[in-house]
Design an enzyme around this catalytic site. Structure first.
Site, PDB file in Angstrom:
ATOM      1  N   ARG A 103       0.834  -1.203   0.000  1.00 21.08           N
ATOM      2  CA  ARG A 103       0.000   0.000   0.000  1.00 21.08           C
ATOM      3  C   ARG A 103       0.865   1.249   0.000  1.00 21.08           C
ATOM      4  O   ARG A 103       1.806   1.368   0.774  1.00 21.08           O
ATOM      5  CB  ARG A 103      -0.920   0.004   1.231  1.00 21.08           C
ATOM      6  CG  ARG A 103      -1.670   1.318   1.489  1.00 21.08           C
ATOM      7  CD  ARG A 103      -2.726   1.578   0.443  1.00 21.08           C
ATOM      8  NE  ARG A 103      -3.347   2.879   0.626  1.00 21.08           N
ATOM      9  CZ  ARG A 103      -4.398   3.120   1.420  1.00 21.08           C
ATOM     10  NH1 ARG A 103      -4.945   2.132   2.101  1.00 21.08           N
ATOM     11  NH2 ARG A 103      -4.907   4.320   1.513  1.00 21.08           N
ATOM     12  N   ARG A 112      -5.239   1.119  -4.951  1.00 22.31           N
ATOM     13  CA  ARG A 112      -4.454   0.570  -3.846  1.00 22.31           C
ATOM     14  C   ARG A 112      -4.462  -0.954  -3.872  1.00 22.31           C
ATOM     15  O   ARG A 112      -5.446  -1.571  -4.294  1.00 22.31           O
ATOM     16  CB  ARG A 112      -4.978   1.071  -2.514  1.00 22.31           C
ATOM     17  CG  ARG A 112      -6.420   0.660  -2.230  1.00 22.31           C
ATOM     18  CD  ARG A 112      -7.100   1.607  -1.266  1.00 22.31           C
ATOM     19  NE  ARG A 112      -7.263   2.923  -1.828  1.00 22.31           N
ATOM     20  CZ  ARG A 112      -7.807   3.948  -1.167  1.00 22.31           C
ATOM     21  NH1 ARG A 112      -8.247   3.791   0.063  1.00 22.31           N
ATOM     22  NH2 ARG A 112      -7.926   5.127  -1.732  1.00 22.31           N
ATOM     23  N   ASP A 115      -6.555  -1.864   1.436  1.00 21.90           N
ATOM     24  CA  ASP A 115      -7.085  -0.819   2.301  1.00 21.90           C
ATOM     25  C   ASP A 115      -7.768  -1.499   3.472  1.00 21.90           C
ATOM     26  O   ASP A 115      -8.603  -2.404   3.275  1.00 21.90           O
ATOM     27  CB  ASP A 115      -8.090   0.034   1.512  1.00 21.90           C
ATOM     28  CG  ASP A 115      -8.510   1.280   2.260  1.00 21.90           C
ATOM     29  OD1 ASP A 115      -7.705   1.808   3.038  1.00 21.90           O
ATOM     30  OD2 ASP A 115      -9.650   1.739   2.059  1.00 21.90           O
ATOM     31  N   ASP A 117      -9.861  -0.389   6.894  1.00 21.62           N
ATOM     32  CA  ASP A 117     -10.472   0.720   7.624  1.00 21.62           C
ATOM     33  C   ASP A 117     -11.253   0.205   8.817  1.00 21.62           C
ATOM     34  O   ASP A 117     -12.052  -0.738   8.692  1.00 21.62           O
ATOM     35  CB  ASP A 117     -11.433   1.502   6.714  1.00 21.62           C
ATOM     36  CG  ASP A 117     -10.711   2.393   5.730  1.00 21.62           C
ATOM     37  OD1 ASP A 117      -9.625   2.887   6.065  1.00 21.62           O
ATOM     38  OD2 ASP A 117     -11.236   2.591   4.624  1.00 21.62           O
TER      39      ASP A 117
END
Length: 211
Positions: A103, A112, A115, A117
């Site tokens: 990343r 990307r 990811d 989150d």
């Protein structure tokens, strides 16, 4: 005269276990393998135990200017984990996993390899320079809400309501991936290079009951 005896062990408060909802995404490289490796890496992190992971779904890339179908398509998923790490340690661990999988952060909302989150931590509200929980855009992202519903049809997003209700209000929806299985299942093998995306069904999907 004898010296002081050994120091008594320091008493530490027990670490609180929280349920984390973590969204995963990838639109570069071998996306399915990257997501599966990420789930294993999260589970191998001290203080984190993955308890469930969705099957991946497909979604159109979202940029600062909105959805962009010219960008590589994303695979997205959600995992649930029990964590005893504090907020900063959890964020550091997830960003280290992202970096290990290539990343980079050259372009905001750019393409990307991986990811990760934090969408929710129990029903907590957290706002620091590095972390906002619940994730500020989770309620607008079908590619977060719909995989989450795979794992918990009664899920709620703190301050926003039932995930099923949030997802039902969206006009953009994620797309199922034929043959996809939970990211906790054994790796099915490399994703075929240049495999075509499934043709969207022109018939509007019924709204669910809800990145």
């Amino acid at each position: 005269m004898t010296g002081p005896g050994p120091a008594a062990p320091r008493q530490t408060a027990p670490r609180v276990r929280r349920r984390a909802v973590i969204a995963l995404g990838s639109n570069l490289g071998d996306r399915d393998t990257l997501l599966r490796e990420a789930v294993r890496a999260v589970d191998a992190t001290p203080g984190v135990t993955v308890v469930a992971a969705s099957a991946p779904v497909s979604s159109t890339a979202v940029t600062l200017d909105g959805p962009d179908p010219t960008k590589p398509t994303y695979l997205n998923a959600v995992l649930l984990a029990d964590v005893t790490l504090d907020d900063e340690a959890l964020l550091d661990a997830l960003q280290a996993i992202e970096a290990t999988h290539g990343r980079t952060r050259d372009v905001r909302w750019g393409d990307r390899t991986l990811d990760l989150d934090v969408v929710a931590l129990d029903d907590e509200r957290i706002e620091t320079e590095r972390l906002q929980v619940p994730h500020p855009r989770a309620a607008e992202r079908a590619f977060v809400l719909e995989p989450w519903l795979q794992l918990d049809p009664e899920a709620r997003l703190a301050g926003a309501g039932r995930v099923a209700d949030l997802a039902s209000r969206l006009t953009e929806h994620s797309r199922p991936v034929p043959g996809a299985t939970s990211l906790l299942d054994p790796d099915p093998g490399p994703e075929p290079v240049g495999a075509p995306e499934p043709t969207p069904d022109p018939t509007p999907a019924p709204s669910p009951g809800a990145p």
